[in-house]
Design a protein around this motif. Structure first.
Motif, PDB file in Angstrom:
ATOM      1  N   ASP A   1       9.607  10.949   3.154  1.00 14.68           N
ATOM      2  CA  ASP A   1       9.008  10.824   1.827  1.00 14.68           C
ATOM      3  C   ASP A   1       8.275   9.509   1.596  1.00 14.68           C
ATOM      4  O   ASP A   1       7.532   9.380   0.629  1.00 14.68           O
ATOM      5  CB  ASP A   1      10.077  10.989   0.739  1.00 14.68           C
ATOM      6  N   ALA A   2       8.462   8.525   2.460  1.00  9.55           N
ATOM      7  CA  ALA A   2       7.844   7.209   2.248  1.00  9.55           C
ATOM      8  C   ALA A   2       6.544   7.043   3.045  1.00  9.55           C
ATOM      9  O   ALA A   2       6.213   5.956   3.488  1.00  9.55           O
ATOM     10  CB  ALA A   2       8.835   6.093   2.588  1.00  9.55           C
ATOM     11  N   TRP A   3       5.778   8.119   3.200  1.00 12.86           N
ATOM     12  CA  TRP A   3       4.447   7.988   3.799  1.00 12.86           C
ATOM     13  C   TRP A   3       3.581   7.133   2.870  1.00 12.86           C
ATOM     14  O   TRP A   3       3.863   7.008   1.682  1.00 12.86           O
ATOM     15  CB  TRP A   3       3.826   9.365   4.050  1.00 12.86           C
ATOM     16  N   PHE A   4       2.541   6.518   3.419  1.00 16.05           N
ATOM     17  CA  PHE A   4       1.707   5.601   2.630  1.00 16.05           C
ATOM     18  C   PHE A   4       0.437   6.254   2.099  1.00 16.05           C
ATOM     19  O   PHE A   4       0.111   6.135   0.933  1.00 16.05           O
ATOM     20  CB  PHE A   4       1.331   4.372   3.457  1.00 16.05           C
ATOM     21  N   PHE A   5      -0.314   6.911   2.981  1.00 15.54           N
ATOM     22  CA  PHE A   5      -1.586   7.495   2.555  1.00 15.54           C
ATOM     23  C   PHE A   5      -1.965   8.644   3.470  1.00 15.54           C
ATOM     24  O   PHE A   5      -1.406   8.806   4.556  1.00 15.54           O
ATOM     25  CB  PHE A   5      -2.703   6.440   2.537  1.00 15.54           C
ATOM     26  N   LYS A   6      -2.934   9.418   2.985  1.00 13.57           N
ATOM     27  CA  LYS A   6      -3.517  10.495   3.787  1.00 13.57           C
ATOM     28  C   LYS A   6      -5.006  10.202   3.902  1.00 13.57           C
ATOM     29  O   LYS A   6      -5.652   9.833   2.909  1.00 13.57           O
ATOM     30  CB  LYS A   6      -3.279  11.852   3.129  1.00 13.57           C
TER      31      LYS A   6
ATOM     32  N   GLU B   1       1.198  -2.369  -1.747  1.00  6.25           N
ATOM     33  CA  GLU B   1      -0.120  -2.218  -2.367  1.00  6.25           C
ATOM     34  C   GLU B   1      -0.902  -1.211  -1.532  1.00  6.25           C
ATOM     35  O   GLU B   1      -1.103  -1.416  -0.335  1.00  6.25           O
ATOM     36  CB  GLU B   1      -0.857  -3.554  -2.406  1.00  6.25           C
ATOM     37  N   LEU B   2      -1.318  -0.137  -2.166  1.00  3.98           N
ATOM     38  CA  LEU B   2      -1.977   0.971  -1.471  1.00  3.98           C
ATOM     39  C   LEU B   2      -3.490   0.922  -1.673  1.00  3.98           C
ATOM     40  O   LEU B   2      -3.976   0.337  -2.647  1.00  3.98           O
ATOM     41  CB  LEU B   2      -1.431   2.296  -2.008  1.00  3.98           C
ATOM     42  N   PRO B   3      -4.230   1.590  -0.787  1.00  2.27           N
ATOM     43  CA  PRO B   3      -5.682   1.691  -0.992  1.00  2.27           C
ATOM     44  C   PRO B   3      -5.974   2.653  -2.141  1.00  2.27           C
ATOM     45  O   PRO B   3      -5.065   3.296  -2.673  1.00  2.27           O
ATOM     46  CB  PRO B   3      -6.179   2.269   0.348  1.00  2.27           C
TER      47      PRO B   3
END
Length: 119
Positions: free
Chosen positions: A91-96, A36-38
């Motif tokens: 490639d599996a970074w979450f957010f910037k 679950e991402l912001p």
């Protein structure tokens, strides 16, 4: 690349910092089944819990490593959370996050320090 004690990696491109978890963290979690991402536009403060990640072993939170604004999230992880296990530092970074104070990065470890930390 910088590393936190919470097993996150950070790469700065100007004042935008890409955040993911380390291969060590992905291995410890086991098979990731949910992320679950912001939301883009969220204002975050350092140490806020902003990502929920669930694996077959446990659920955990990813903390904001810096103060700033979320400018991009990796939506691919919502549909394919297993990418976290396949390519945690790519490639599996979450957010910037657009950092309000890049000097907060100075608190984090380099690769050698992180490798010593995880022993």
């Amino acid at each position: 690349m910088k590393y936190t004690e919470e097993h996150e990696w950070l790469v700065a491109d100007g004042d935008v910092v890409t955040v993911g978890i380390t291969a060590h963290a992905a291995e410890q979690l086991g098979d990731v089944v949910f992320v679950e991402l912001p939301d883009v536009g969220d204002e975050v403060s350092k140490d806020d819990e902003i990502v929920v990640i669930e694996s077959v072993k446990a659920a955990s939170d990813i903390l904001a490593p810096l103060d700033g604004e979320i400018v991009e999230v990796n939506e691919v992880l919502v549909d394919n959370p297993g990418m976290v296990n396949e390519d945690p530092t790519g490639d599996a970074w979450f957010f910037k996050v657009k950092a309000s104070d890049l000097s907060q990065m100075d608190d984090y470890m380099d690769e050698a320090g992180y490798n010593d930390f995880i022993g």
